[in-house]
Design a protein around this motif. Sequence first.
Motif, PDB file in Angstrom:
ATOM      1  N   ARG A 102      86.061  17.593  13.459  1.00 18.84           N
ATOM      2  CA  ARG A 102      85.030  16.625  13.064  1.00 18.84           C
ATOM      3  C   ARG A 102      84.297  16.019  14.252  1.00 18.84           C
ATOM      4  O   ARG A 102      83.433  15.145  14.080  1.00 18.84           O
ATOM      5  CB  ARG A 102      85.634  15.497  12.220  1.00 18.84           C
ATOM      6  N   VAL A 103      84.629  16.468  15.460  1.00 19.00           N
ATOM      7  CA  VAL A 103      83.939  15.982  16.666  1.00 19.00           C
ATOM      8  C   VAL A 103      83.586  17.176  17.542  1.00 19.00           C
ATOM      9  O   VAL A 103      84.207  18.233  17.446  1.00 19.00           O
ATOM     10  CB  VAL A 103      84.826  14.993  17.463  1.00 19.00           C
ATOM     11  N   PRO A 104      82.572  17.025  18.418  1.00 14.82           N
ATOM     12  CA  PRO A 104      82.250  18.099  19.353  1.00 14.82           C
ATOM     13  C   PRO A 104      83.350  18.265  20.394  1.00 14.82           C
ATOM     14  O   PRO A 104      84.109  17.336  20.666  1.00 14.82           O
ATOM     15  CB  PRO A 104      80.937  17.638  19.994  1.00 14.82           C
ATOM     16  N   THR A 105      83.423  19.451  20.980  1.00 14.59           N
ATOM     17  CA  THR A 105      84.497  19.776  21.910  1.00 14.59           C
ATOM     18  C   THR A 105      83.938  20.282  23.230  1.00 14.59           C
ATOM     19  O   THR A 105      82.959  21.023  23.265  1.00 14.59           O
ATOM     20  CB  THR A 105      85.434  20.841  21.317  1.00 14.59           C
ATOM     21  N   ILE A 106      84.598  19.884  24.312  1.00 14.10           N
ATOM     22  CA  ILE A 106      84.234  20.315  25.660  1.00 14.10           C
ATOM     23  C   ILE A 106      85.464  20.940  26.308  1.00 14.10           C
ATOM     24  O   ILE A 106      86.533  20.320  26.342  1.00 14.10           O
ATOM     25  CB  ILE A 106      83.769  19.131  26.533  1.00 14.10           C
ATOM     26  N   ALA A 107      85.328  22.154  26.818  1.00 12.06           N
ATOM     27  CA  ALA A 107      86.374  22.751  27.643  1.00 12.06           C
ATOM     28  C   ALA A 107      86.047  22.430  29.095  1.00 12.06           C
ATOM     29  O   ALA A 107      84.993  22.816  29.594  1.00 12.06           O
ATOM     30  CB  ALA A 107      86.450  24.256  27.435  1.00 12.06           C
ATOM     31  N   ALA A 108      86.937  21.716  29.751  1.00 12.87           N
ATOM     32  CA  ALA A 108      86.776  21.388  31.165  1.00 12.87           C
ATOM     33  C   ALA A 108      87.661  22.337  31.961  1.00 12.87           C
ATOM     34  O   ALA A 108      88.860  22.094  32.134  1.00 12.87           O
ATOM     35  CB  ALA A 108      87.154  19.930  31.424  1.00 12.87           C
ATOM     36  N   ALA A 123      86.002  28.959  22.569  1.00 15.75           N
ATOM     37  CA  ALA A 123      86.072  28.408  21.217  1.00 15.75           C
ATOM     38  C   ALA A 123      85.592  26.970  21.168  1.00 15.75           C
ATOM     39  O   ALA A 123      85.395  26.422  20.078  1.00 15.75           O
ATOM     40  CB  ALA A 123      87.503  28.497  20.691  1.00 15.75           C
ATOM     41  N   CYS A 124      85.387  26.356  22.327  1.00 19.30           N
ATOM     42  CA  CYS A 124      84.865  24.989  22.378  1.00 19.30           C
ATOM     43  C   CYS A 124      83.339  25.006  22.328  1.00 19.30           C
ATOM     44  O   CYS A 124      82.703  26.021  22.626  1.00 19.30           O
ATOM     45  CB  CYS A 124      85.358  24.288  23.639  1.00 19.30           C
ATOM     46  N   ASP A 125      82.744  23.882  21.990  1.00 15.28           N
ATOM     47  CA  ASP A 125      81.294  23.805  21.848  1.00 15.28           C
ATOM     48  C   ASP A 125      80.574  23.934  23.177  1.00 15.28           C
ATOM     49  O   ASP A 125      79.500  24.527  23.266  1.00 15.28           O
ATOM     50  CB  ASP A 125      80.899  22.484  21.175  1.00 15.28           C
ATOM     51  N   MET A 126      81.128  23.337  24.220  1.00 16.58           N
ATOM     52  CA  MET A 126      80.538  23.394  25.555  1.00 16.58           C
ATOM     53  C   MET A 126      81.641  23.676  26.565  1.00 16.58           C
ATOM     54  O   MET A 126      82.790  23.253  26.374  1.00 16.58           O
ATOM     55  CB  MET A 126      79.825  22.088  25.912  1.00 16.58           C
ATOM     56  N   LYS A 210      78.163  13.427  13.414  1.00 15.43           N
ATOM     57  CA  LYS A 210      77.967  14.375  12.307  1.00 15.43           C
ATOM     58  C   LYS A 210      76.879  15.393  12.630  1.00 15.43           C
ATOM     59  O   LYS A 210      77.010  16.574  12.307  1.00 15.43           O
ATOM     60  CB  LYS A 210      77.610  13.624  11.022  1.00 15.43           C
ATOM     61  N   ALA A 211      75.810  14.929  13.263  1.00 15.18           N
ATOM     62  CA  ALA A 211      74.720  15.843  13.602  1.00 15.18           C
ATOM     63  C   ALA A 211      75.169  16.882  14.620  1.00 15.18           C
ATOM     64  O   ALA A 211      74.783  18.058  14.552  1.00 15.18           O
ATOM     65  CB  ALA A 211      73.525  15.061  14.139  1.00 15.18           C
ATOM     66  N   LEU A 212      75.999  16.470  15.574  1.00 12.90           N
ATOM     67  CA  LEU A 212      76.493  17.414  16.577  1.00 12.90           C
ATOM     68  C   LEU A 212      77.369  18.486  15.935  1.00 12.90           C
ATOM     69  O   LEU A 212      77.271  19.668  16.269  1.00 12.90           O
ATOM     70  CB  LEU A 212      77.283  16.669  17.656  1.00 12.90           C
ATOM     71  N   VAL A 213      78.221  18.071  15.017  1.00 12.24           N
ATOM     72  CA  VAL A 213      79.118  19.025  14.355  1.00 12.24           C
ATOM     73  C   VAL A 213      78.340  19.966  13.437  1.00 12.24           C
ATOM     74  O   VAL A 213      78.606  21.166  13.379  1.00 12.24           O
ATOM     75  CB  VAL A 213      80.211  18.269  13.583  1.00 12.24           C
ATOM     76  N   ARG A 214      77.345  19.418  12.709  1.00 10.33           N
ATOM     77  CA  ARG A 214      76.531  20.290  11.852  1.00 10.33           C
ATOM     78  C   ARG A 214      75.705  21.257  12.706  1.00 10.33           C
ATOM     79  O   ARG A 214      75.452  22.394  12.285  1.00 10.33           O
ATOM     80  CB  ARG A 214      75.610  19.442  10.973  1.00 10.33           C
ATOM     81  N   THR A 215      75.311  20.855  13.898  1.00 12.08           N
ATOM     82  CA  THR A 215      74.617  21.767  14.806  1.00 12.08           C
ATOM     83  C   THR A 215      75.523  22.935  15.171  1.00 12.08           C
ATOM     84  O   THR A 215      75.096  24.093  15.191  1.00 12.08           O
ATOM     85  CB  THR A 215      74.174  21.025  16.080  1.00 12.08           C
ATOM     86  N   ARG A 216      76.797  22.632  15.467  1.00 11.65           N
ATOM     87  CA  ARG A 216      77.764  23.695  15.736  1.00 11.65           C
ATOM     88  C   ARG A 216      77.852  24.663  14.552  1.00 11.65           C
ATOM     89  O   ARG A 216      77.789  25.885  14.710  1.00 11.65           O
ATOM     90  CB  ARG A 216      79.142  23.100  15.995  1.00 11.65           C
ATOM     91  N   GLN A 217      77.984  24.113  13.365  1.00 16.15           N
ATOM     92  CA  GLN A 217      78.148  24.951  12.183  1.00 16.15           C
ATOM     93  C   GLN A 217      76.909  25.806  11.927  1.00 16.15           C
ATOM     94  O   GLN A 217      77.020  26.984  11.570  1.00 16.15           O
ATOM     95  CB  GLN A 217      78.460  24.074  10.970  1.00 16.15           C
ATOM     96  N   ALA A 218      75.733  25.228  12.121  1.00 15.07           N
ATOM     97  CA  ALA A 218      74.501  25.993  11.903  1.00 15.07           C
ATOM     98  C   ALA A 218      74.400  27.152  12.878  1.00 15.07           C
ATOM     99  O   ALA A 218      74.038  28.276  12.500  1.00 15.07           O
ATOM    100  CB  ALA A 218      73.287  25.072  12.044  1.00 15.07           C
ATOM    101  N   GLU A 234      70.215  25.235   6.437  1.00 16.11           N
ATOM    102  CA  GLU A 234      69.635  24.159   7.248  1.00 16.11           C
ATOM    103  C   GLU A 234      69.161  23.010   6.365  1.00 16.11           C
ATOM    104  O   GLU A 234      69.360  21.830   6.691  1.00 16.11           O
ATOM    105  CB  GLU A 234      68.463  24.694   8.065  1.00 16.11           C
ATOM    106  N   GLY A 235      68.533  23.362   5.251  1.00 12.13           N
ATOM    107  CA  GLY A 235      68.041  22.334   4.345  1.00 12.13           C
ATOM    108  C   GLY A 235      69.152  21.459   3.794  1.00 12.13           C
ATOM    109  O   GLY A 235      69.004  20.233   3.692  1.00 12.13           O
ATOM    110  N   GLU A 236      70.295  22.084   3.452  1.00  8.82           N
ATOM    111  CA  GLU A 236      71.428  21.314   2.929  1.00  8.82           C
ATOM    112  C   GLU A 236      71.984  20.368   3.993  1.00  8.82           C
ATOM    113  O   GLU A 236      72.342  19.214   3.700  1.00  8.82           O
ATOM    114  CB  GLU A 236      72.523  22.259   2.434  1.00  8.82           C
ATOM    115  N   MET A 237      72.054  20.861   5.227  1.00  7.61           N
ATOM    116  CA  MET A 237      72.548  20.005   6.307  1.00  7.61           C
ATOM    117  C   MET A 237      71.579  18.855   6.572  1.00  7.61           C
ATOM    118  O   MET A 237      71.998  17.714   6.798  1.00  7.61           O
ATOM    119  CB  MET A 237      72.764  20.834   7.578  1.00  7.61           C
TER     120      MET A 237
END
Length: 265
Positions: A102-108, A123-126, A210-218, A234-237
């Motif tokens: 439910r949150v964005p993820t960063i691999a450091a 597998a992480c977002d960034m 929420k917008a960051l996570v939906r961006t990942r999903q899209a 995209e419209g549903e999101m």
Amino acid sequence: MNYSLIQFDVRDGVARLTLNRPDKMNSFNADMHAEVRDALDSIQTNTAIRVLVITGAGRGFCAGQDLADAEVRFTPGDTPPDLGDVVERHYKPLVMRLSQLRVPTIAAVNGIAAGAGASLALACDMVVATQSASFVLPFANIGLIPDTGCSWHLPQRIGQARAMGLALTGKKLPAAQAAEWGMIWEAVEDAAFASSVDTLAAKLATMPTKALVRTRQAMQSAHTHMLDTHLSAEGEMMRELGHSADYVEGVSAFLEKRAPKFTGT
């Protein structure tokens, strides 16, 4: 759960999960998998957390699977363990938890990321890495394929030709080149690494979660959708996000010429 093979702390909306087997280059065993799963599950119910940073203790990020672990260890001449079962019980749930977090993820990535360690980063977002870090896919050297989602994520990031080359040769890829290829977000000077990761995490922790996570999903679903299907998704999101408190705050702040204060709701 009491953690001994990872460190997990939360501060100012940022959860930091540190793989903590430095003497084994933070390679995975069954117990560390269990601790990581528990930490990721706890994030799903803790609304104070707005971003997750995954890193490694010591001089490496993660060397992948610990081949000395009881679940995969075998003596030559014996029947090898069922690696498909290991993937189903450990690595598939790990990647799916990250993809549905439910949150964005960063691999450091603070050092070598090898095998499933490289796959974990992808597998992480960034991904932010030190200039001295590197990525290597040694699977073929022991008769295996890139797993933990690597064969899915890597071609999308750098294309089929480069992904195949890395997978078939096991060539070590320096972080700077990984950034040039678009495999990771950026490679930063070692001395500036910690502050760069902290700055990025702090920024994401104040953004509309929420917008960051939906961006990942899209973006994850784009390559499996036909255009018309994806436009509908995209419209549903957008419908969902248009009713969020953060959207109202973002527009209000824009009109009022002030900095927004997002809450992740």
